[in-house]
Design a protein around this motif. Structure first.
Motif, PDB file in Angstrom:
ATOM      1  N   THR A  21       0.826  -1.207   0.000  1.00 20.58           N
ATOM      2  CA  THR A  21       0.000   0.000   0.000  1.00 20.58           C
ATOM      3  C   THR A  21       0.860   1.257   0.000  1.00 20.58           C
ATOM      4  O   THR A  21       1.893   1.332   0.659  1.00 20.58           O
ATOM      5  N   ILE A  22       0.379   2.234  -0.762  1.00 24.93           N
ATOM      6  CA  ILE A  22       1.022   3.546  -0.871  1.00 24.93           C
ATOM      7  C   ILE A  22      -0.018   4.584  -0.511  1.00 24.93           C
ATOM      8  O   ILE A  22      -1.119   4.588  -1.071  1.00 24.93           O
ATOM      9  N   GLY A  23       0.284   5.469   0.430  1.00 26.38           N
ATOM     10  CA  GLY A  23      -0.622   6.545   0.813  1.00 26.38           C
ATOM     11  C   GLY A  23      -0.015   7.887   0.451  1.00 26.38           C
ATOM     12  O   GLY A  23       1.138   8.159   0.797  1.00 26.38           O
ATOM     13  N   VAL A  24      -0.769   8.741  -0.255  1.00 25.34           N
ATOM     14  CA  VAL A  24      -0.246  10.029  -0.709  1.00 25.34           C
ATOM     15  C   VAL A  24      -1.114  11.142  -0.146  1.00 25.34           C
ATOM     16  O   VAL A  24      -2.342  11.113  -0.270  1.00 25.34           O
ATOM     17  N   THR A  25      -0.462  12.133   0.480  1.00 27.49           N
ATOM     18  CA  THR A  25      -1.189  13.281   0.996  1.00 27.49           C
ATOM     19  C   THR A  25      -0.505  14.558   0.533  1.00 27.49           C
ATOM     20  O   THR A  25       0.625  14.544   0.061  1.00 27.49           O
ATOM     21  N   GLY A  26      -1.209  15.684   0.652  1.00 22.28           N
ATOM     22  CA  GLY A  26      -0.714  16.981   0.192  1.00 22.28           C
ATOM     23  C   GLY A  26      -1.877  17.776  -0.366  1.00 22.28           C
ATOM     24  O   GLY A  26      -2.917  17.215  -0.719  1.00 22.28           O
ATOM     25  N   THR A  27      -1.724  19.082  -0.442  1.00 19.91           N
ATOM     26  CA  THR A  27      -2.806  19.903  -0.991  1.00 19.91           C
ATOM     27  C   THR A  27      -2.996  19.609  -2.468  1.00 19.91           C
ATOM     28  O   THR A  27      -4.107  19.401  -2.951  1.00 19.91           O
ATOM     29  N   ASN A  28      -1.904  19.589  -3.212  1.00 19.86           N
ATOM     30  CA  ASN A  28      -1.945  19.319  -4.647  1.00 19.86           C
ATOM     31  C   ASN A  28      -1.035  18.134  -4.968  1.00 19.86           C
ATOM     32  O   ASN A  28      -0.048  17.891  -4.274  1.00 19.86           O
ATOM     33  N   GLY A  29      -1.365  17.421  -6.013  1.00 25.31           N
ATOM     34  CA  GLY A  29      -0.503  16.349  -6.484  1.00 25.31           C
ATOM     35  C   GLY A  29      -0.891  14.949  -6.058  1.00 25.31           C
ATOM     36  O   GLY A  29      -0.323  13.970  -6.554  1.00 25.31           O
ATOM     37  N   LYS A  30      -1.871  14.825  -5.150  1.00 27.57           N
ATOM     38  CA  LYS A  30      -2.236  13.474  -4.674  1.00 27.57           C
ATOM     39  C   LYS A  30      -2.717  12.593  -5.826  1.00 27.57           C
ATOM     40  O   LYS A  30      -2.263  11.458  -5.991  1.00 27.57           O
ATOM     41  N   THR A  31      -3.652  13.126  -6.598  1.00 25.64           N
ATOM     42  CA  THR A  31      -4.197  12.331  -7.705  1.00 25.64           C
ATOM     43  C   THR A  31      -3.127  12.046  -8.743  1.00 25.64           C
ATOM     44  O   THR A  31      -3.039  10.932  -9.279  1.00 25.64           O
ATOM     45  N   SER A  32      -2.301  13.048  -9.036  1.00 26.67           N
ATOM     46  CA  SER A  32      -1.259  12.852 -10.041  1.00 26.67           C
ATOM     47  C   SER A  32      -0.299  11.745  -9.640  1.00 26.67           C
ATOM     48  O   SER A  32       0.017  10.853 -10.438  1.00 26.67           O
TER      49      SER A  32
ATOM     50  N   LEU B  35      -3.891  20.844 -29.434  1.00 21.13           N
ATOM     51  CA  LEU B  35      -2.525  21.372 -29.427  1.00 21.13           C
ATOM     52  C   LEU B  35      -2.322  22.506 -30.425  1.00 21.13           C
ATOM     53  O   LEU B  35      -1.440  23.347 -30.240  1.00 21.13           O
ATOM     54  N   ALA B  36      -3.109  22.555 -31.506  1.00 24.66           N
ATOM     55  CA  ALA B  36      -2.943  23.592 -32.518  1.00 24.66           C
ATOM     56  C   ALA B  36      -4.261  23.753 -33.275  1.00 24.66           C
ATOM     57  O   ALA B  36      -5.058  22.815 -33.343  1.00 24.66           O
ATOM     58  N   PRO B  37      -4.533  24.928 -33.849  1.00 26.56           N
ATOM     59  CA  PRO B  37      -3.713  26.143 -33.770  1.00 26.56           C
ATOM     60  C   PRO B  37      -3.783  26.830 -32.401  1.00 26.56           C
ATOM     61  O   PRO B  37      -2.977  27.689 -32.096  1.00 26.56           O
ATOM     62  N   VAL B  38      -4.782  26.448 -31.597  1.00 26.39           N
ATOM     63  CA  VAL B  38      -4.894  26.932 -30.217  1.00 26.39           C
ATOM     64  C   VAL B  38      -4.710  25.737 -29.295  1.00 26.39           C
ATOM     65  O   VAL B  38      -5.317  24.685 -29.511  1.00 26.39           O
ATOM     66  N   ARG B  39      -3.856  25.878 -28.292  1.00 24.86           N
ATOM     67  CA  ARG B  39      -3.688  24.796 -27.314  1.00 24.86           C
ATOM     68  C   ARG B  39      -4.797  24.916 -26.259  1.00 24.86           C
ATOM     69  O   ARG B  39      -4.989  25.979 -25.672  1.00 24.86           O
ATOM     70  N   GLY B  40      -5.497  23.817 -26.033  1.00 26.29           N
ATOM     71  CA  GLY B  40      -6.528  23.786 -24.991  1.00 26.29           C
ATOM     72  C   GLY B  40      -6.124  22.812 -23.906  1.00 26.29           C
ATOM     73  O   GLY B  40      -5.799  21.655 -24.196  1.00 26.29           O
ATOM     74  N   VAL B  41      -6.129  23.255 -22.660  1.00 26.08           N
ATOM     75  CA  VAL B  41      -5.676  22.434 -21.540  1.00 26.08           C
ATOM     76  C   VAL B  41      -6.708  22.490 -20.418  1.00 26.08           C
ATOM     77  O   VAL B  41      -7.232  23.569 -20.099  1.00 26.08           O
ATOM     78  N   VAL B  42      -6.987  21.331 -19.831  1.00 23.88           N
ATOM     79  CA  VAL B  42      -7.891  21.251 -18.680  1.00 23.88           C
ATOM     80  C   VAL B  42      -7.076  20.803 -17.467  1.00 23.88           C
ATOM     81  O   VAL B  42      -6.297  19.842 -17.552  1.00 23.88           O
ATOM     82  N   ASP B  43      -7.241  21.513 -16.353  1.00 20.22           N
ATOM     83  CA  ASP B  43      -6.479  21.176 -15.154  1.00 20.22           C
ATOM     84  C   ASP B  43      -7.354  21.347 -13.923  1.00 20.22           C
ATOM     85  O   ASP B  43      -8.227  22.216 -13.874  1.00 20.22           O
ATOM     86  N   TYR B  44      -7.087  20.506 -12.927  1.00 22.07           N
ATOM     87  CA  TYR B  44      -7.879  20.484 -11.695  1.00 22.07           C
ATOM     88  C   TYR B  44      -7.528  21.638 -10.743  1.00 22.07           C
ATOM     89  O   TYR B  44      -8.141  21.776  -9.693  1.00 22.07           O
ATOM     90  N   SER B  45      -6.549  22.461 -11.098  1.00 22.37           N
ATOM     91  CA  SER B  45      -6.056  23.513 -10.194  1.00 22.37           C
ATOM     92  C   SER B  45      -7.212  24.298  -9.584  1.00 22.37           C
ATOM     93  O   SER B  45      -7.869  25.080 -10.258  1.00 22.37           O
ATOM     94  N   HIS B  46      -7.421  24.095  -8.284  1.00 25.89           N
ATOM     95  CA  HIS B  46      -8.535  24.743  -7.587  1.00 25.89           C
ATOM     96  C   HIS B  46      -8.074  25.419  -6.304  1.00 25.89           C
ATOM     97  O   HIS B  46      -8.888  25.717  -5.429  1.00 25.89           O
ATOM     98  N   THR B  47      -6.767  25.646  -6.186  1.00 27.14           N
ATOM     99  CA  THR B  47      -6.205  26.414  -5.084  1.00 27.14           C
ATOM    100  C   THR B  47      -5.307  27.493  -5.672  1.00 27.14           C
ATOM    101  O   THR B  47      -4.858  27.370  -6.822  1.00 27.14           O
ATOM    102  N   PRO B  48      -5.001  28.554  -4.933  1.00 26.16           N
ATOM    103  CA  PRO B  48      -4.113  29.596  -5.478  1.00 26.16           C
ATOM    104  C   PRO B  48      -2.767  29.032  -5.925  1.00 26.16           C
ATOM    105  O   PRO B  48      -2.253  29.391  -6.995  1.00 26.16           O
ATOM    106  N   ASP B  49      -2.182  28.163  -5.119  1.00 24.90           N
ATOM    107  CA  ASP B  49      -0.871  27.610  -5.449  1.00 24.90           C
ATOM    108  C   ASP B  49      -0.931  26.766  -6.714  1.00 24.90           C
ATOM    109  O   ASP B  49      -0.080  26.888  -7.607  1.00 24.90           O
ATOM    110  N   ALA B  50      -1.925  25.892  -6.821  1.00 23.83           N
ATOM    111  CA  ALA B  50      -2.032  25.032  -8.010  1.00 23.83           C
ATOM    112  C   ALA B  50      -2.296  25.859  -9.263  1.00 23.83           C
ATOM    113  O   ALA B  50      -1.745  25.570 -10.337  1.00 23.83           O
ATOM    114  N   LEU B  51      -3.128  26.898  -9.156  1.00 22.31           N
ATOM    115  CA  LEU B  51      -3.421  27.739 -10.311  1.00 22.31           C
ATOM    116  C   LEU B  51      -2.165  28.493 -10.746  1.00 22.31           C
ATOM    117  O   LEU B  51      -1.885  28.615 -11.942  1.00 22.31           O
TER     118      LEU B  51
END
Length: 528
Positions: free
Chosen positions: A127-138, A368-384
């Motif tokens: 078993t591996i347990g991961v905690t932190g404000t950001n990055g747990k899912t990643s 990726l082109a001609p416009v790059r579109g990216v979706v991210d879970y960033s929902h905290t000031p630091d992650a954004l």
């Protein structure tokens, strides 16, 4: 793409169970005086009276607004054979004729009960347990997908859901609603994985789970701390309380050893405070750690970097992060160290991680082109801030357009902070709705906008309706621009007024970009 498997129960198929007498002894509770047969078997555990199955122990816990014992009649009608509750719930159970084990802290003892009934499955899995404000899912996803790429049966529990691949190569999904499920679900899930010969399970362990005993009776072979920044101050009174909750994972009750990122001061404090042996890692210049990422270079949409030891020791290996940004370099390094800690290492692991280490809804490119579109879970000031800084640094980027908002019924103090970050780092900011839940969406948007200074250089829009905001972003974008849709990641629903409506940022952004006028379209230059 393979079909998504239908959700399965969070319980093992085969349940030998345990006798009431043995369970009472494990919990240090007096056997129910109304129950004459102490050899009666308890075969399952649940907190939800609606989810009771015949033979279950039903855990009736005190809540903020009601006591679980208020629903005892439903639990009895569905086949509960025993309750676990406190003095306040015991009377209701007695009136309904349901024998009860009475303990002082039933929430804490629920985890022990679930572990006992399901045969302590956590002891038989890596078993591996991961905690932190950001990055747990990643990090958990990177570990899980790398193991699958290596042909190893693996499971994952977290924000994006619960899934595993068994020893026959069959994929399974289990519906869960919390980052870390309640203890009966968690131990039931681990038992189900165990009976399907899964080797390892990576779990996100939230601060809520640690405080509320959801992760009790799971002693992770290795625990990871990614970072700490402002979030969840609607639950934790202060950042110190938030940190103290995370630090619980690094005690012998919850883990055997730790892997800690020391890029921030919280991580450096934790490395000294941890009550289990710790290995440290870092990506920032000037930070000392057991493993440090150096020579970070762009590589298509990812990065390559060298890992060196303490005090400039010779290079150990060259690794690739499959997603861009220093924070994904950190996540990749964490994943490598966690895999090593459970005995999985070698060049084939590094190669698999470099290609398998992508995460749905985390810096996920939908175009990726001609416009790059990216979706991210960033929902905290630091992650954004990390997401915007990363996208701005991608070669060839012209402007960054950010679609963002903040969730309702959550930490309100971070809303203006997120507005400030967006306006400082994006060229165009479109403030819209995240998951407003029971709050007024307009009030949430106003709070986000209040953090943007009047003298901002960013072009700022406020749009009612997330779909409309994404469409506006696509219409404003030009060749070379990048659109970041932040906040919800891989979520497939939007909670408005307590009703979850189908909504996927990835599909909406892809469709909006596809509908955007092309270079040869008269609309592209204003028409004729």
């Amino acid at each position: 793409m393979s079909a998504v498997p239908a959700p399965e129960p969070a319980r093992p198929r085969r349940r030998a169970g345990v006798s009431v007498g043995a369970l009472a002894a494990e919990l240090g509770a007096a056997p129910p005086p109304s129950l004459t047969d102490l050899e009666a078997t308890v075969s399952g555990v649940t907190l939800d009276s609606r989810g009771v199955e015949a033979g279950d122990l039903w855990c009736a816990l005190p809540g903020a607004n009601a006591h679980g014992a208020d629903y005892v009649e439903q639990a009895v009608s569905r086949g509960a054979v025993l309750a676990l509750t406190d003095d306040a719930g015991a009377e209701a159970c007695a009136r309904a004729g349901l024998p009860a084990l009475v303990v002082e802290n039933p929430r804490r003892e629920t985890a022990t009960a679930a572990a006992v009934v399901y045969g302590r499955p956590a002891q038989h899995l890596r078993t591996i347990g991961v905690t932190g404000t950001n990055g747990k899912t990643s990090v958990t996803t990177m570990v899980h997908r790398t193991l699958l790429a290596l042909g190893r049966p693996s499971g994952m529990v977290g924000t994006s859901g619960t899934e595993y691949r068994d020893a026959t190569g069959t994929d399974h999904a289990i519906a869960t609603v919390r980052t870390t499920p309640e203890a009966p679900e968690l131990h039931g899930i681990l038992a189900r994985m165990l009976e399907d010969d899964v080797e390892a399970c990576s779990m996100e362990i939230s601060s809520h789970a640690l405080v509320l005993h959801r992760a009790d009776e799971v002693v992770a072979d290795v625990a990871c701390f990614t970072n700490l920044s402002q979030d969840h101050l609607d639950f934790h009174p202060t950042m110190e309380d938030y940190f103290a909750a995370k630090a619980l994972l690094f005690t012998p009750e919850h883990s055997r050893r730790g892997v800690v990122c020391v890029d921030d001061e919280w991580g450096r404090r934790l490395a000294h405070r941890a009550q289990v042996p710790v290995t440290t890692y870092a990506t920032l210049p000037g930070i000392e750690a057991d493993h440090v990422a150096r020579e970070i270079l762009p590589d298509d949409y990812g990065s390559v970097f060298t890992v060196v030891g303490k005090q400039g020791a010779p290079a150990q290996r060259r690794l690739r992060a499959a997603l861009p940004g220093r924070h994904y370099v950190a996540n990749t390094l964490a994943a490598v160290l966690l895999l090593e800690a459970i005995g999985v290492s070698g060049p084939e692991v590094d190669a698999a991680l470099g290609t398998a280490g992508t995460v749905p809804g985390r810096m996920e490119p939908v175009a990726l082109a001609p416009v790059r579109g990216v979706v991210d879970y960033s929902h905290t000031p630091d992650a954004l801030e990390k997401a915007l800084t990363t996208l701005r640094s991608v070669p060839g980027t012209r402007r960054v357009i950010c679609v963002m908002g903040a969730g309702g019924d959550r930490d309100r103090t971070k809303r203006p902070l997120m507005g400030e970050v967006a306006a400082r780092l994006a060229d165009v900011v479109i403030i819209t709705d995240d998951n407003p839940r029971t709050e007024d969406p307009a009030a949430i948007r106003a709070a986000v906008r209040s953090g943007i200074p009047d003298a901002t250089n960013a072009e700022v829009h406020e749009v009612d309706g997330r779909g409309s905001a994404i469409e506006l972003a696509a219409s404003l974008a030009d060749v070379g621009d990048t659109i970041l849709v932040s906040g919800k990641g891989a979520e497939t629903g939007q909670d408005i007024g307590g009703i979850v409506h189908p909504f996927d940022d990835r599909l909406r952004l892809r469709d909006a970009l596809a509908a955007r006028p092309g270079p040869g379209d008269p609309q592209a230059d204003g028409g004729h």
